[in-house]
Write an enzyme that holds these catalytic residues in place. Sequence first.
Site, PDB file in Angstrom:
ATOM      1  N   HIS A  82       0.904  -1.221  -0.060  1.00  0.00           N
ATOM      2  CA  HIS A  82      -0.052  -0.114   0.097  1.00  0.00           C
ATOM      3  C   HIS A  82       0.715   1.363   0.074  1.00  0.00           C
ATOM      4  CE1 HIS A  82      -4.001   1.941   0.947  1.00  0.00           C
ATOM      5  NE2 HIS A  82      -3.159   2.689   1.411  1.00  0.00           N
ATOM      6  N   ASP A 161     -14.797   2.923   7.155  1.00  0.00           N
ATOM      7  CA  ASP A 161     -13.456   4.046   6.738  1.00  0.00           C
ATOM      8  C   ASP A 161     -13.999   4.819   5.665  1.00  0.00           C
ATOM      9  OD1 ASP A 161     -10.893   4.588   6.430  1.00  0.00           O
ATOM     10  OD2 ASP A 161     -10.909   3.932   4.577  1.00  0.00           O
ATOM     11  N   ARG A 168     -13.943  13.158   7.124  1.00  0.00           N
ATOM     12  CA  ARG A 168     -12.719  13.851   7.259  1.00  0.00           C
ATOM     13  C   ARG A 168     -12.344  14.849   6.292  1.00  0.00           C
ATOM     14  NH1 ARG A 168      -8.671   9.114   7.479  1.00  0.00           N
ATOM     15  NH2 ARG A 168      -7.394  10.662   7.284  1.00  0.00           N
ATOM     16  N   SER A 183      -7.243   4.485   9.121  1.00  0.00           N
ATOM     17  CA  SER A 183      -7.811   4.125   7.872  1.00  0.00           C
ATOM     18  C   SER A 183      -6.932   3.257   7.007  1.00  0.00           C
ATOM     19  CB  SER A 183      -8.099   5.398   7.155  1.00  0.00           C
ATOM     20  OG  SER A 183      -8.047   5.515   5.884  1.00  0.00           O
ATOM     21  N   LYS A 187      -8.332  -0.914   6.185  1.00  0.00           N
ATOM     22  CA  LYS A 187      -8.343  -1.631   4.885  1.00  0.00           C
ATOM     23  C   LYS A 187      -7.519  -2.997   4.693  1.00  0.00           C
ATOM     24  CE  LYS A 187      -8.194   2.325   2.864  1.00  0.00           C
ATOM     25  NZ  LYS A 187      -8.501   3.503   3.070  1.00  0.00           N
TER      26      LYS A 187
HETATM   27  N1  URA Z   1      -5.109   6.926   2.559  1.00  0.00           N
HETATM   28  C1  URA Z   1      -5.820   6.202   3.120  1.00  0.00           C
HETATM   29  O1  URA Z   1      -6.459   5.169   2.859  1.00  0.00           O
HETATM   30  N2  URA Z   1      -6.267   6.723   4.194  1.00  0.00           N
HETATM   31  C2  URA Z   1      -5.973   8.034   4.638  1.00  0.00           C
HETATM   32  O2  URA Z   1      -6.691   8.569   5.677  1.00  0.00           O
HETATM   33  C3  URA Z   1      -4.971   8.569   3.975  1.00  0.00           C
HETATM   34  C4  URA Z   1      -4.376   8.006   2.826  1.00  0.00           C
END
Ligand code: URA
Length: 434
Positions: A82, A161, A168, A183, A187
């Site tokens: 990621h 999320d 947010r 966050s 995931k």
């Molecule tokens: N990427 C994400 O998945 N979440 C965030 O809060 C910032 C970057």
Amino acid sequence: MNILDIISKKRDKMELSKEEIDYFVNGYTNNEITDYQAAALIMAIYLNGMTSKEITYLSLAMAYSGEVLDLTKLGENVVDKHSTGGIGDKITLILMPIIAALGIPVAKMSGKGLGFTGGTVDKLESIPGYNTQISVDEFIENVDKIGISLIGQTLNLAPADKKIYALRDSISCVENIPLIASSIMSKKIASGANKLVLEVTVGNGAFMKNIEDAKKLSETMINIGTLAGKETVCVLTNMDEPLGYSIGNSLEVIEAAEALQGDMEDDVKQVVLELGSYMIKLAGHGDNIEENKSKILDCIDSGKAYIKFLELIENQGGDVSYINDVSKFENAKYVVPVLSEKSGYIKSIDAEKLGKISCNLGAGRVKKEDVIDNQVGLIINKKIGDKIEENDAIGIIHANDEIKLKNAIDEFKQAFNICEEYVEKPNVILGIMA
Ligand code: URA
């Protein structure tokens, strides 16, 4: 339990319990807690922070707000990667076929771009026919069959999320370490891999503007990973300039296709080698990082990585003739070079500004409903440390709208700071944390 007590507890800088965090996450996901109450709590978290226990509880609550994939069928070690986001970041498109060609299963869900950072799903969708929305069963079948599948996040992956991130974004609370860490990790926990390599970008084109914050974010995510039973390595990379030479969806697919055929920009290559060698290590395919880097280079040189990329695209309905002959991607209406007004060396580049220019041309979304224009974007001819002569092209703008093009030309020039003195090229890899 009620939400007002939870908000006032966080407002008064007290630690929330697991039950209170679960209550908030479930209540907000099910629409029992209102947007204004959730906004008050998120702002209190933004201002007063969270303890590591609270961050872990929040990550787990958001991960388990929807489906949590079981990828054990694919092997003992399933590795995911990621990035915290960047400008021109096409690493997933290049790296994942390499990893799959090395015999390591790749089952990756990616996000859409929002704001100045791009999203892998949008890039994939710029390949005619490529389907990012297949079912989870088909996704796992594809990995079983050809060793790789890249898709968009399913609707039911960490839905809490999705809702909290959108909130947010609308109340200026994105750039916050506990909230970004939870966050991302929610995931990653929900997507089923048990080993994670995270690229933490640092610089003016990233959420983390300095190395200290990037280290704090990395530590926080490693801590969550450990508590969730997922070995996690963070690779800190420089995002003070865009990665590679292109920004924009089909432009980045073209760059990825060229890179997989051996024509790879040096900064892209360094990130691919570093992230890839740790993915190979975590997958149990080799502990020696330098040897792993050679395996990656051999895999590209042999053509196996490129063949895997074609196989991935074909298997998901994409038209590979566009990859084999990238001139089939239709150009935008205006393809205009931007000329330098002076000679010298590139001292700095405002990567965030370039991301915003590309987004305003239509390559990204300002609002999540916005429709993407795959053709538009930017080509960067000069990077930090490069020499430039007056009237050389600093880059090229691909636009479909004359007014947007005019605005982009001025802003593009402003994004490059040129000086007379020699400038060193910056380091791309800024550190590894595990
Ligand atoms: N990427 C994400 O998945 N979440 C965030 O809060 C910032 C970057």
